[in-house]
Scaffold this motif. Structure first.
Motif, PDB file in Angstrom:
ATOM      1  N   GLY A  79     -49.991  76.358  79.690  1.00 51.61           N
ATOM      2  CA  GLY A  79     -50.349  75.552  80.932  1.00 51.61           C
ATOM      3  C   GLY A  79     -50.573  76.617  81.808  1.00 51.61           C
ATOM      4  O   GLY A  79     -50.491  77.762  81.756  1.00 51.61           O
ATOM      5  N   ALA A  80     -50.755  76.162  83.047  1.00 49.14           N
ATOM      6  CA  ALA A  80     -51.139  77.262  84.171  1.00 49.14           C
ATOM      7  C   ALA A  80     -50.293  78.116  84.306  1.00 49.14           C
ATOM      8  O   ALA A  80     -50.427  79.353  84.914  1.00 49.14           O
ATOM      9  N   VAL A 145     -38.300  65.790  71.526  1.00 51.21           N
ATOM     10  CA  VAL A 145     -39.411  65.146  70.894  1.00 51.21           C
ATOM     11  C   VAL A 145     -39.806  63.896  71.577  1.00 51.21           C
ATOM     12  O   VAL A 145     -38.856  62.875  71.978  1.00 51.21           O
ATOM     13  N   SER A 146     -41.147  63.741  71.904  1.00 54.25           N
ATOM     14  CA  SER A 146     -41.599  62.488  72.584  1.00 54.25           C
ATOM     15  C   SER A 146     -41.957  61.559  71.312  1.00 54.25           C
ATOM     16  O   SER A 146     -42.633  61.613  70.560  1.00 54.25           O
ATOM     17  N   THR A 147     -41.263  60.326  71.615  1.00 54.85           N
ATOM     18  CA  THR A 147     -41.566  59.237  70.620  1.00 54.85           C
ATOM     19  C   THR A 147     -42.397  57.956  71.167  1.00 54.85           C
ATOM     20  O   THR A 147     -42.665  57.237  70.506  1.00 54.85           O
ATOM     21  N   GLU A 148     -42.825  58.093  72.510  1.00 54.19           N
ATOM     22  CA  GLU A 148     -43.498  57.185  73.085  1.00 54.19           C
ATOM     23  C   GLU A 148     -44.372  57.860  74.413  1.00 54.19           C
ATOM     24  O   GLU A 148     -43.826  58.942  74.704  1.00 54.19           O
ATOM     25  N   ILE A 149     -45.573  57.200  74.594  1.00 60.99           N
ATOM     26  CA  ILE A 149     -46.232  57.778  75.788  1.00 60.99           C
ATOM     27  C   ILE A 149     -45.237  57.515  77.074  1.00 60.99           C
ATOM     28  O   ILE A 149     -44.779  56.383  77.401  1.00 60.99           O
ATOM     29  N   THR A 150     -45.144  58.331  78.019  1.00 64.46           N
ATOM     30  CA  THR A 150     -44.334  58.200  79.003  1.00 64.46           C
ATOM     31  C   THR A 150     -45.326  57.274  80.100  1.00 64.46           C
ATOM     32  O   THR A 150     -46.326  57.461  80.494  1.00 64.46           O
ATOM     33  N   GLU A 187     -47.057  65.095  80.703  1.00 59.37           N
ATOM     34  CA  GLU A 187     -46.527  66.268  79.833  1.00 59.37           C
ATOM     35  C   GLU A 187     -45.490  66.795  80.342  1.00 59.37           C
ATOM     36  O   GLU A 187     -44.803  67.728  79.670  1.00 59.37           O
ATOM     37  N   ASN A 188     -45.202  66.707  81.871  1.00 55.06           N
ATOM     38  CA  ASN A 188     -43.723  67.414  82.175  1.00 55.06           C
ATOM     39  C   ASN A 188     -42.657  66.454  82.231  1.00 55.06           C
ATOM     40  O   ASN A 188     -41.558  66.769  82.381  1.00 55.06           O
ATOM     41  N   ILE A 195     -35.917  56.881  76.917  1.00 55.16           N
ATOM     42  CA  ILE A 195     -35.108  57.745  77.927  1.00 55.16           C
ATOM     43  C   ILE A 195     -36.069  58.821  78.639  1.00 55.16           C
ATOM     44  O   ILE A 195     -36.634  59.319  77.772  1.00 55.16           O
ATOM     45  N   LEU A 196     -36.115  58.996  79.811  1.00 56.17           N
ATOM     46  CA  LEU A 196     -36.953  60.025  80.451  1.00 56.17           C
ATOM     47  C   LEU A 196     -36.233  61.449  80.399  1.00 56.17           C
ATOM     48  O   LEU A 196     -35.080  61.392  80.621  1.00 56.17           O
ATOM     49  N   TYR A 197     -37.036  62.378  79.986  1.00 54.04           N
ATOM     50  CA  TYR A 197     -36.510  63.821  79.912  1.00 54.04           C
ATOM     51  C   TYR A 197     -37.562  64.683  80.894  1.00 54.04           C
ATOM     52  O   TYR A 197     -38.645  64.729  80.389  1.00 54.04           O
ATOM     53  N   PHE A 198     -37.047  65.264  81.964  1.00 54.09           N
ATOM     54  CA  PHE A 198     -37.848  65.981  82.794  1.00 54.09           C
ATOM     55  C   PHE A 198     -37.765  67.474  82.326  1.00 54.09           C
ATOM     56  O   PHE A 198     -36.442  68.236  82.264  1.00 54.09           O
ATOM     57  N   ILE A 199     -38.820  68.098  81.547  1.00 48.24           N
ATOM     58  CA  ILE A 199     -38.885  69.377  81.083  1.00 48.24           C
ATOM     59  C   ILE A 199     -39.561  70.462  81.765  1.00 48.24           C
ATOM     60  O   ILE A 199     -39.121  71.485  81.490  1.00 48.24           O
TER      61      ILE A 199
END
Length: 216
Positions: A79-80, A145-150, A187-188, A195-199
């Motif tokens: 990313g940037a 690992v993302s299992t669904e769209i946020t 994407e972040n 469950i939300l994960y702030f990466i």
């Protein structure tokens, strides 16, 4: 009982640290002390490239350079602000030039605040590396690992419950804490089993963060 603001202030201004945060805190403490003793007020702070000169000297003296090879075959995305690589089956490493921050101290403050709010995706500082003539930070983080769209509405609800108000696009502010949190697009913030994960977070401190801090 200490308030969240008191806890955050002690994390930023304190000197103690244990475990995987110790190296990260060591660098942040050095930068903070150097700012306080050598540079005076924020208006007198050196330019970031000048700040990097004494940071490199410190990294050499403390053996804080990351010497392992980073293979391009393990590249995931860019990313940037950073490039991301597989580290092992459970972690990634991120190469960051702190381009979103005016000073390196701001970047390390942001990492510490992230680790406080989001321990499931805490950053472990592995060291510095010179890449193409630029000083870069290398951090390790849990591979999510993302299992669904946020659902960004869920992100907004979660942050609002915790005192962060959506002030524009995907940016938030907590006026009580004196903390700004920016760039929380899908994407972040990843969603795994709802469950939300702030990466990837970008925290900034406002002048209100410093109010009421007492040394004790």
């Amino acid at each position: 009982m200490k308030s969240i603001k008191n806890e955050l202030q002690n994390i930023i201004f304190g000197n103690g640290s244990v475990g995987t945060t110790s190296q990260l805190k060591k660098v942040q403490s050095f930068l903070r002390t150097n700012e306080k003793t050598s540079l005076g007020s924020k208006k007198q702070k050196h330019l970031k490239r000048e700040e990097a000169i004494y940071l490199i000297e410190f990294a050499h003296s403390e053996n804080l350079f990351y010497t392992q090879e980073i293979s391009e075959c393990k590249f995931i995305s860019a990313g940037a602000e950073q490039r991301v690589y597989y580290y092992d089956d459970f972690h990634v490493i991120k190469i960051n030039e702190a381009v979103f921050y005016e000073y390196w101290l701001d970047y390390f403050d942001s990492l510490l605040i992230h680790n406080y709010f989001f321990p499931a995706t805490a950053y472990e500082f592995l060291g510095f590396k010179a890449i193409d003539g630029n000083l870069c930070s290398i951090v390790k983080q849990e591979f999510i690992v993302s299992t669904e769209i946020t659902d960004l509405n869920k992100v907004r609800e979660f942050l609002s419950y915790n005192g962060f108000i959506n002030n524009r696009n995907n940016d938030y502010v907590n006026n009580n804490l004196g903390v700004i949190l920016e760039d929380l697009h899908d994407e972040n913030v990843l969603s795994n089993a709802k469950i939300l994960y702030f990466i990837d977070t970008i925290f900034y401190l406002t002048k209100d963060f410093y109010s009421g801090y007492l040394l004790f």
